[in-house]
Design a protein around this motif. Structure first.
Motif, PDB file in Angstrom:
ATOM      1  N   HIS A  44       0.844  -1.201   0.000  1.00  0.00           N
ATOM      2  CA  HIS A  44       0.000   0.000   0.000  1.00  0.00           C
ATOM      3  C   HIS A  44       0.879   1.250   0.000  1.00  0.00           C
ATOM      4  CE1 HIS A  44      -3.619  -2.366   1.390  1.00  0.00           C
ATOM      5  NE2 HIS A  44      -4.139  -1.521   0.514  1.00  0.00           N
ATOM      6  N   LYS A  47      -3.883   4.718   1.697  1.00  0.00           N
ATOM      7  CA  LYS A  47      -5.134   4.007   1.948  1.00  0.00           C
ATOM      8  C   LYS A  47      -6.111   4.986   2.574  1.00  0.00           C
ATOM      9  CE  LYS A  47      -6.559  -0.592   3.406  1.00  0.00           C
ATOM     10  NZ  LYS A  47      -6.183  -1.820   4.087  1.00  0.00           N
ATOM     11  N   GLU A  52      -7.531   3.730  -2.681  1.00  0.00           N
ATOM     12  CA  GLU A  52      -6.171   3.424  -2.253  1.00  0.00           C
ATOM     13  C   GLU A  52      -5.222   3.480  -3.448  1.00  0.00           C
ATOM     14  OE1 GLU A  52      -6.694  -0.436  -0.530  1.00  0.00           O
ATOM     15  OE2 GLU A  52      -6.692  -1.457  -2.460  1.00  0.00           O
TER      16      GLU A  52
END
Length: 314
Positions: A44, A47, A52
């Motif tokens: 990631h 987020k 995201e």
């Protein structure tokens, strides 16, 4: 108005699992290396609420690539839209949608839509992308079906574990030892042969022959993604007979008194080969123990040598 060179394609598959369960597996990107054969690692970048940014390392037509994508998640509609931010050549742009449709309480249809175009709208490049998208979409959907249905049938085939050693040294020196895998045949007694290729900065292909306790050797091939000096993620793509999946992560965490060096593994066993490898009376539990012991022994040996290497540098 859409670009004239934009190609739009769709693939689908029917899965014997509830739509919500299928959606949640696709939505949680950390599952992807364990579900989708082309995916090596996903991180990631951001987020937020329903959206995201992720970075993906994956293979396409046998070549390892990485890119970042934005995703919009709509769990109430069982839909995820995605678009690559900066695509890897020969792709000029790439986007698409996952749609999960309930067919019954225990069955769902998964649709995977793509739209893309090639750099300079080159016909040869477009043909390469067509092949990559078709191959990856088919393998991703087939693997999604297999893994979702397997998860519903048997949890005992999938397991994770980790080993940690404490090092009186620096994270950089421990990281360097694991990162410099081309030296492992000289540094690690259980490694008979090794070949390391860095296809792009931080993206490696590692092939090696590993000696087991009984003297036999096993050839494995892995893709590795390195994050100096925090960790190294990897996925084996050539596997021993007892496994259908093996992913792992080496992590190096500074503590107040040195470094916690950890080797984490996630494994899915191949039940079809248990009796052939371990004998007619062998069970899934026996295979779990055998695989756990073998991987753990190699990890602990590597971590032990990395500890010696780092502590000598102090």
């Amino acid at each position: 108005m859409s670009h004239p060179g934009l190609r739009q394609v769709e693939h689908e598959i029917v899965v014997s699992a509830p739509a919500e369960a299928v959606y949640s597996l696709i939505a949680e990107v950390r599952n992807w290396p364990q579900i989708f054969p082309p995916t090596i690692h996903v991180d990631h970048l951001e987020k937020g609420d329903g959206q995201e940014r992720i970075r993906i390392w994956a293979t396409a037509n046998g070549e390892a690539k990485n890119w970042s994508s934005r995703r919009l998640l709509a769990p109430e509609r069982l839909r995820i839209d995605f678009r690559q931010e900066v695509s890897a050549p020969p792709v000029a742009e790439m986007g698409g949608t996952w749609i999960v449709e309930p067919l019954s309480p225990a069955e769902s249809r998964v649709r995977l839509l793509h739209e893309y175009r090639a750099v300079d709208d080159d016909p040869g490049s477009l043909e390469w992308i067509d092949r990559a998208v078709d191959r990856n979409s088919r393998s991703e959907l087939a693997a999604l079906k297999e893994n979702v249905e397997l998860a519903h049938r048997s949890e005992e085939l999938r397991f994770s574990f980790e080993d940690t050693v404490h090092v009186d040294g620096s994270a950089k020196d421990v990281f360097d030892f694991v990162n410099e895998a081309h030296l492992w045949s000289e540094r690690l007694p259980h490694v008979a042969r090794v070949r390391l290729e860095e296809t792009a900065p931080g993206l490696q292909v590692l092939e090696m022959d590993t000696r087991a306790k009984d003297g036999s050797t096993h050839t494995t091939k892995s893709y590795r993604v390195t994050f100096p000096y925090r960790g190294i993620a990897y996925k084996q793509v050539t596997l021993p007979a007892l496994m259908t999946l093996h992913t792992g992560y080496w992590s190096f965490t500074e503590t107040g008194r040195g470094v916690a060096a950890t080797s984490q593994h996630t494994v899915v066993l191949n039940p079809a080969n248990i009796t052939r490898v371990l004998g007619a009376d062998a069970t899934v539990a026996d295979a779990r123990k055998y695989v756990h012991d073998a991987l753990s022994a190699n990890s602990r040996a590597t971590l032990g040598h990395a500890k010696d290497h780092a502590e000598k540098k102090r």
